[in-house]
Design an enzyme around this catalytic site. Sequence first.
Site, PDB file in Angstrom:
ATOM      1  N   GLY A 135      -7.179 -14.987  -7.428  1.00 49.76           N
ATOM      2  CA  GLY A 135      -7.611 -14.652  -6.257  1.00 49.76           C
ATOM      3  C   GLY A 135      -6.740 -14.870  -5.033  1.00 49.76           C
ATOM      4  CD  GLU A 179      -6.075  -4.300 -11.855  1.00 50.07           C
ATOM      5  OE1 GLU A 179      -5.067  -4.913 -12.745  1.00 50.07           O
ATOM      6  OE2 GLU A 179      -6.169  -4.801 -10.650  1.00 50.07           O
ATOM      7  CB  SER A 220      -0.480  -9.774  -9.965  1.00 50.45           C
ATOM      8  OG  SER A 220      -0.464  -8.850  -8.587  1.00 50.45           O
ATOM      9  CB  SER A 221      -4.325 -13.959 -11.711  1.00 57.97           C
ATOM     10  OG  SER A 221      -5.470 -13.324 -11.171  1.00 57.97           O
ATOM     11  N   GLY A 244      -4.035 -13.203  -4.649  1.00 56.75           N
ATOM     12  CA  GLY A 244      -3.301 -12.125  -4.324  1.00 56.75           C
ATOM     13  C   GLY A 244      -2.056 -12.063  -4.893  1.00 56.75           C
ATOM     14  CB  SER A 284      -9.475 -17.102 -21.211  1.00 54.47           C
ATOM     15  OG  SER A 284     -10.844 -17.313 -20.340  1.00 54.47           O
ATOM     16  CG  HIS A 326      -2.088  -1.007   1.099  1.00 57.14           C
ATOM     17  ND1 HIS A 326      -3.441  -0.784   0.590  1.00 57.14           N
ATOM     18  CD2 HIS A 326      -2.201  -2.341   1.107  1.00 57.14           C
ATOM     19  CE1 HIS A 326      -4.201  -1.718   0.165  1.00 57.14           C
ATOM     20  NE2 HIS A 326      -3.333  -2.572   0.593  1.00 57.14           N
ATOM     21  CG  ASP A 375      -0.006  -5.779  -8.282  1.00 57.18           C
ATOM     22  OD1 ASP A 375       0.820  -5.494  -7.582  1.00 57.18           O
ATOM     23  OD2 ASP A 375      -1.310  -5.600  -8.313  1.00 57.18           O
TER      24      ASP A 375
HETATM   25  C1  GLA Z   1      -2.708  -4.498  -4.822  1.00 61.97           C
HETATM   26  C2  GLA Z   1      -2.742  -3.690  -5.946  1.00 61.97           C
HETATM   27  C3  GLA Z   1      -1.241  -2.983  -5.932  1.00 61.97           C
HETATM   28  C4  GLA Z   1      -0.769  -2.476  -4.562  1.00 61.97           C
HETATM   29  C5  GLA Z   1      -1.148  -3.502  -3.418  1.00 61.97           C
HETATM   30  C6  GLA Z   1      -0.858  -3.412  -2.140  1.00 61.97           C
HETATM   31  O1  GLA Z   1      -1.916  -5.637  -5.123  1.00 61.97           O
HETATM   32  O2  GLA Z   1      -3.023  -3.915  -7.209  1.00 61.97           O
HETATM   33  O3  GLA Z   1      -1.225  -1.635  -6.676  1.00 61.97           O
HETATM   34  O4  GLA Z   1      -1.676  -1.232  -4.174  1.00 61.97           O
HETATM   35  O5  GLA Z   1      -2.341  -4.091  -3.435  1.00 61.97           O
HETATM   36  O6  GLA Z   1       0.648  -3.058  -1.917  1.00 61.97           O
END
Ligand code: GLA
Length: 384
Positions: A126, A164, A130-131, A128, A69, A36, A176
């Site tokens: 899902g 996004e 970054s798919s 976390g 997909s 964050h 990400d």
């Molecule tokens: C998600 C968001 C990122 C970042 C993180 C927290 O992954 O996509 O941009 O803010 O949360 O660090």
Amino acid sequence: MSDIRDEVAETFAELFGSEPAGLWSAPGRVNLIGEHTDYNEGFVLPFAINRRTVVALGLREDRVIRVASGFADEAAEIAIADLAPGAVSGWPAYPLGVAWALGQLGADLAAVPGVDLYIESTVPVGAGLSSSAAIESAVALALNDVWRLGMDRRVLASVGQRAENEMVGAPTGIMDQSASLLGREDAAVFLDCRSLESEVVDLGFRAAGLELLVIDTGVEHQHATGGYADRRASCERGAAALGVTSLRDVTDLTAARDLLDDETFRRVRHVVTENQRVLDTVRALREDGPLAIGGLLDASHVSMRDDFEISVPELDLAVETAQANGAIGARMTGGGFGGSAIALVPAESISRVLVAVDGAFAEAGMQQPTMFTVTPSEGAKRER
Ligand code: GLA
């Protein structure tokens, strides 16, 4: 198991009736530290992982984009001229959002040909990891190549973020996509989210006998709604109350405490201390190697749990159990409210951590987590 690239090329041919013009891939990411902080113009230290999204692309004679997909039944089709926020929903908003965002960031799409895209992924959805950024980055690189746009990877990261933010509606930062596009084998991407300058930082996990374990709690997180946007708004309120454009500029926490309510102060303190932990981690990696960063990972988790309040009981349990069973450091990773924890574990302690985490979750009556190790890998590339 056959290579995912062969599968993607074969399915493309079955669906669209011709061979693809090429194959591109992009990885998911683990954020080692710096959570964050990206949308507060701070520092992050993510790395690309060895789980990838593969895109096959074929050129069309008209000006239509079709996407399909292996992870959803739903396919989509739209004329390039009709691309706009609100025009597409569901997962196709990610790849189609990228095509739209390329135009927003300066590409001339007036004469580019239509394309067919087929996408498969080994990045768990899902978790976390970054798919979504993996899809965006693979598609951005593919379109940049076939449409001969000549855009720099840092601009392509902004393209993914814009897709996004505006097509999907999730107010996420630049981390990400940067990790997915700029990642290198055995290294992390140290990114200054204000200047967007980045450096590659060697991780050396293997040489130090360490494994990076992902513990996916299976607790669903959603960035388009809820807590993520709420935390972002708190940070903006805190910056406004302190008279700075972003929390990157807050240096004096003592003064901040007097000016802010307790909750906003704790949100701000997380961001300010987390930025410092990223800088300390980079220095520790460079001077002493990865065995020296455990305490910083642990402190980051405490800050997210107590100050930023984005952890959940499953993430806390995963972190504490890993720490108590040989991990040199552990923390939740990503946006929070679910998703995965990471633990840096000496190779000889991996099985002990796996057994202990399974046992702890069973005892707490929580759904069994999915655990796997990842290796820092190279970023998006053309495969064929
Ligand atoms: C998600 C968001 C990122 C970042 C993180 C927290 O992954 O996509 O941009 O803010 O949360 O660090």
